[in-house]
Design an enzyme around this catalytic site. Structure first.
Site, mmCIF file in Angstrom:
data_model
loop_
_atom_site.group_PDB
_atom_site.id
_atom_site.type_symbol
_atom_site.label_atom_id
_atom_site.label_comp_id
_atom_site.label_asym_id
_atom_site.label_seq_id
_atom_site.Cartn_x
_atom_site.Cartn_y
_atom_site.Cartn_z
ATOM 1 N N ASP A 204 0.830 -1.191 0.000
ATOM 2 C CA ASP A 204 0.000 0.000 0.000
ATOM 3 C C ASP A 204 0.873 1.254 0.000
ATOM 4 O OD1 ASP A 204 -2.754 1.115 0.348
ATOM 5 O OD2 ASP A 204 -1.898 1.877 2.215
ATOM 6 N N GLU A 267 1.527 -0.576 -5.151
ATOM 7 C CA GLU A 267 0.478 0.410 -5.372
ATOM 8 C C GLU A 267 1.183 1.765 -5.370
ATOM 9 O OE1 GLU A 267 -3.402 2.666 -3.570
ATOM 10 O OE2 GLU A 267 -1.621 2.213 -2.415
#
Length: 542
Positions: A204, A267
């Site tokens: 993330d 990401e």
């Protein structure tokens, strides 16, 4: 062509949002046993792996992306035994398992942050995070002008006067990745889950771990949930700093020590494509989501330009391109594509916002999905897109849970609309999501028509389109292929991948196929004359 062990180069990976996938106990929240019971359905769809969004203990201020304990399972979702059973069942079915890792920030309920608040300024506990003295009289103003991705300032003052950085919600304090203790902790977390058998990590905010040391002002404010710096702005000091790559080189060495070709997935909202490719150099990550492709309008020329730019940049470092159209952070593409192509991408939709053309959105979404799955490289699917699920655009505002809604001053609806629990059975409670009617976000009345049991084995359904595409993709090795563009009219995009032609018609004028082409699959029926109508993609053997 990828080697037998480099499964990730051409894999189709299915994103599971645990709280909205399957509920085993009827409390309205999806859980790990529910996922385990449904894995055979994903094997039947034809995917190669699953990626699970966070299931760790969390106050759930940001749907689990505020992690309080990286080595356990939130009781809402089960326990570590349930995680082990899920991993074992997936492997028995031939599915690999990727889990989410959230290294940019912890929850404010994490023991480290609680210790930091109890410590004096300058103490070792505060050095794990980014605490600074304020500016202005008595330090009453934030250390700089940075803004949260969710809206509002990115700094919060604590008793005693210092401020801490939170690029996301106030309950998500950013970690200090200049601290060796932070780096060592996350290596240990990687090993914990690798030892339990996971096949990799989706990282993330992979572009956010390192901030410019000066923490200088940045006057170019990006839009809420925008992801990227404003066009023409200089590189932002909080994103895509070169120091992140040292972290991922260390992590790659950790993964390389394990058998089975474990992977890291970035990401990273980074442009241009050459900068994003830095994340997938041979000694760093394996994949990085192609958000430029997701953000590109539904037009032939821009899509061709993005496909060229990203595949060229990735090829230069020996990496595959990783395609994606939907996820838990963006409006579902069956809805997104129902708006005029000239409009910017929306970051949430409410009942009083302009509504999409739903039939057009689904038609384009089916064509877009078939185009994406025909491209060389890896592809990610977001749960429910194989059903043609649209965004839920009429969630009552008082039921919204995304922190963006509050932090933006109720100007951005946020991401709840793409996170609604998905339908499995048309006539069951909560459409088969769980054994009761409970659902943590309300499901729209139209969900029944999208349920899996209404689409499985039904010719022409969106589910069968996906299942056929995945079967043909594997048979023709499209993920491991190579792309060659064909000369076409301006409103048509066509390329060859091995012996398969992939053609999408964006224009009002029907498009012809080459003589002798054998049609394999179409997103919608062809015209009576065999020509390709507008907003249709066709696969043909040539």
């Amino acid at each position: 062509m990828s080697s037998p062990t480099e499964w990730w180069r051409d894999a189709v990976i299915y994103q599971i949002y645990p709280r909205s996938f399957a509920d085993s106990n009827g409390d309205g929240m999806g859980d790990l046993p529910g996922i385990t019971a449904r894995l055979s359905d994903l094997r039947g769809l034809g995917v190669d792996a699953v990626w699970l969004s966070p299931f760790y203990p969390s106050p759930q201020h940001d749907a689990g992306y505020d992690v309080a304990d990286y080595r356990s399972v939130d009781p809402r979702f089960g326990d570590l035994g349930d995680a082990d059973k899920l991993i074992a069942e997936a492997k028995a079915l031939g599915l690999r398992v990727i889990v989410d890792l959230v290294p940019n920030h912890t929850s404010s309920a994490h023991p480290w942050f609680e210790a930091a608040l109890a410590a004096a300024p300058g103490g070792a506990e505060r050095e794990r995070y980014i605490f600074r003295d304020g500016r202005g009289p008595g330090g009453s103003e934030p250390p700089n002008d940075w803004l949260s991705v969710f809206g509002g300032p990115a700094w919060e003052r604590v008793p005693g006067g210092q401020w801490y950085l939170h690029l996301f919600d106030v309950t998500q304090p950013d970690l200090n990745w200049g601290n060796p203790e932070v780096r060592a902790e996350f290596v240990a977390i990687l090993r914990f889950w690798l030892d339990r058998g996971v096949d990799g990590f989706r990282v993330d905010v992979a572009h956010g771990l390192i901030k410019d040391a000066e923490l200088g002002d940045y006057e170019y404010a990006s839009e809420v949930l925008g992801g990227l710096a404003p066009e023409g702005a200089p590189p932002p000091p909080m994103w895509d700093q070169d120091g992140v790559h040292d972290i991922y080189r260390e992590w790659r060495e950790v993964l390389n020590a394990y058998e089975g070709d474990r992977i890291l997935v970035a990401e990273a909202w980074v442009q241009p494509a050459e900068r994003l490719a830095h994340y997938v150099r041979p000694d760093e990550m394996h994949q990085a989501f192609n958000f430029q492709y997701l953000d590109t309008p539904w037009q032939a020329a821009p899509l061709r330009a993005v496909i060229d730019a990203t595949t060229t940049a990735n090829a230069a470092v020996g990496a595959p391109t990783t395609w994606v159209l939907s996820n838990h952070d963006v409006v579902r593409h069956a809805t997104r594509l129902g708006y005029p192509v000239s409009e910017p991408r929306r970051h949430g939709i409410g009942v009083d916002d302009p509504q999409p053309d739903a039939p057009l959105g689904l038609r384009r979404a089916r064509a877009a999905s078939l185009q994406m799955l025909g491209l060389p490289g890896s592809a990610y699917l977001y749960q429910g897109e194989e059903l043609g699920l649209p965004e839920h655009t009429a969630i009552p505002d008082e039921l919204r849970q995304d922190p963006t809604w509050a932090r933006s001053g109720h100007t951005e609806r946020g991401r709840d609309g793409c996170r609604v629990p998905i339908p499995w059975e048309a006539d069951a409670p909560s459409y088969g999501f769980g054994p009761s009617d409970a659902s943590w976000l309300p499901q729209p009345a139209s969900w029944a028509e999208y349920a899996l049991d209404r689409q499985r084995d039904v010719p022409g359904s969106t589910y069968e389109l996906y299942r056929s595409a995945l079967r043909l993709r594997a048979r023709h090795r499209l993920g491991a292929g190579a792309l060659t563009w064909l000369d076409t009219p301006a409103d048509v995009l066509a390329f060859r991948n091995g012996d398969v032609l992939v053609l999408t018609n964006f224009g009002a004028e029907p498009a012809g196929l080459p003589a002798g082409a054998e049609v394999l699959l179409t997103s919608e029926p062809l015209g009576a004359d065999g020509r390709v109508p507008q907003d249709v993609t066709v696969w043909a053997r040539v």
